[in-house]
Design a protein around this motif. Sequence first.
Motif, PDB file in Angstrom:
ATOM      1  N   ILE A 170       0.861  -1.199   0.000  1.00  0.00           N
ATOM      2  CA  ILE A 170       0.000   0.000   0.000  1.00  0.00           C
ATOM      3  C   ILE A 170       0.889   1.239   0.000  1.00  0.00           C
ATOM      4  O   ILE A 170       2.089   1.162   0.297  1.00  0.00           O
ATOM      5  N   VAL A 171       0.299   2.378  -0.325  1.00  0.00           N
ATOM      6  CA  VAL A 171       1.037   3.640  -0.217  1.00  0.00           C
ATOM      7  C   VAL A 171       0.125   4.709   0.362  1.00  0.00           C
ATOM      8  O   VAL A 171      -1.049   4.803   0.022  1.00  0.00           O
ATOM      9  N   ARG A 172       0.690   5.490   1.283  1.00  0.00           N
ATOM     10  CA  ARG A 172      -0.006   6.650   1.836  1.00  0.00           C
ATOM     11  C   ARG A 172       0.628   7.906   1.219  1.00  0.00           C
ATOM     12  O   ARG A 172       1.842   7.948   1.018  1.00  0.00           O
ATOM     13  N   GLU A 173      -0.195   8.906   0.925  1.00  0.00           N
ATOM     14  CA  GLU A 173       0.306  10.141   0.306  1.00  0.00           C
ATOM     15  C   GLU A 173       0.227  11.329   1.270  1.00  0.00           C
ATOM     16  O   GLU A 173      -0.846  11.633   1.776  1.00  0.00           O
ATOM     17  N   TYR A 174       1.379  11.945   1.470  1.00  0.00           N
ATOM     18  CA  TYR A 174       1.462  13.127   2.335  1.00  0.00           C
ATOM     19  C   TYR A 174       1.846  14.348   1.490  1.00  0.00           C
ATOM     20  O   TYR A 174       2.992  14.454   1.062  1.00  0.00           O
ATOM     21  N   PRO A 175       0.916  15.248   1.254  1.00  0.00           N
ATOM     22  CA  PRO A 175       1.231  16.430   0.436  1.00  0.00           C
ATOM     23  C   PRO A 175       2.043  17.470   1.213  1.00  0.00           C
ATOM     24  O   PRO A 175       1.941  17.556   2.433  1.00  0.00           O
ATOM     25  N   PHE A 176       2.829  18.243   0.494  1.00  0.00           N
ATOM     26  CA  PHE A 176       3.529  19.384   1.095  1.00  0.00           C
ATOM     27  C   PHE A 176       3.892  20.388   0.000  1.00  0.00           C
ATOM     28  O   PHE A 176       3.790  20.084  -1.188  1.00  0.00           O
ATOM     29  N   ALA A 177       4.322  21.572   0.431  1.00  0.00           N
ATOM     30  CA  ALA A 177       4.678  22.620  -0.533  1.00  0.00           C
ATOM     31  C   ALA A 177       6.044  22.303  -1.139  1.00  0.00           C
ATOM     32  O   ALA A 177       7.024  22.134  -0.412  1.00  0.00           O
ATOM     33  N   TYR A 178       6.100  22.227  -2.452  1.00  0.00           N
ATOM     34  CA  TYR A 178       7.355  21.973  -3.164  1.00  0.00           C
ATOM     35  C   TYR A 178       8.322  23.125  -2.912  1.00  0.00           C
ATOM     36  O   TYR A 178       7.944  24.285  -3.012  1.00  0.00           O
TER      37      TYR A 178
END
Length: 387
Positions: free
Chosen positions: A312-320
Amino acid sequence: MYQTVVIGAGIAGAVAARALAEAGSGRVLVLEKREHIGGNCYDRPDEHGILIHAYGPHIFHTNDEGVFEYLSRFTDWYLYPDGHQVVAEVEGRHIPIPFNLNTLHLVYGEEKAKVLEQKLVSAYGAGSRVGILELKKSKDADIRQIAEYVYENIFLRYTMKQWGQTPEEISPEVTGRVPVLISRDNRYFQDKYQGVPKHGFTPMFERLLAHEAIEVQLGVSAKERITVKDGAVLLDGELFSGDVIFTGALDEFFDCRFGRLPYRSLRFDFEHLDETDFQGRPVVNYTVSEDFTRITEFQYLTGQTGCDGTTIVREYPFAYSGAPGEIPYYAILNEENGVLYEKYRGLTAGLANFYLLGRLAAYKYYNMDVMVQKALTLAERIMEEKR
Ligand code: UDP
């Protein structure tokens, strides 16, 4: 020696390179910064033999017969029998998204849902698609109540995680990708074709690029080879009079001289479990809890069977930020960023035969099928100009 230099071996670059090579435009050099082709569609088996999408779940979907036929030359498909379906985890329950009439019945119970369904159908029409921000503006208090539920439980937290901004602050085009559906359709997309290349995206890209006129060089940053000086394009320091198709981030190509174009990035947290199943479906969105936006379970996304365990994969967004290793995934569409983008685009306007193509270079939120179409159109236009 080369007639065309394509910068980037993602979907835009690979399709454009192939189309030009087949049209007999001459030799095509593809320069790819990463050590693999396929851009963010790149997939590979992990150490347990499970096919993973290294840059997050990519689902191909289209209504465009021409695009589907074109890619079908390079791959067979695993088409989802019931389309791609996503649920949101809300208070321990899985509810279908986009929010639709099935979700309505789950959330409100049969009796109340029947009345609300009537209202939605008479206000917007059976089968229609309504953006959440539009739904919120309804004059009907009951419809506003549904809108409030959808806003709070599906959009607000997910959007805050994904963009660091509220649904009102981001471009309506973005939340508009996931409208409320006045129908019983549980599919995430309404397109005719929905699925993934049967043996993965990477083999499809290998076939796309396997043409005698195409040469691919990996691990090469465009800036090492292509420079723009005094209104001319240089390849390895020499005047280059062929065509350049640029699919990278335009601000970085020009050393961010006007400041950085903002993008959202993602951190992917892969996990392998010694279980046959984790969530029983390809994607669960976490719309009210957790710091990650969604969990993808690859065996259901790719149709792979006989796996040893599940990944599985979890996605953690952040500012590039542009730090080494970070990848810009999503342009942040707003007026200010559009103005900045146009400044960068202006730097290429005076260059003959320098074309911008793809999500990054166009600073847009394009789906794969649109990208294929745009790449084919650009290749045709370039060939036209030669005639
Ligand atoms: N969105 C949301 N909740 C969801 C799904 C989507 O708030 O459960 C919003 C969010 O702002 C997201 C946008 O709708 O960025 C577009 O979603 P999509 O699934 O198209 O994003 P992608 O798969 O391209 O990351």
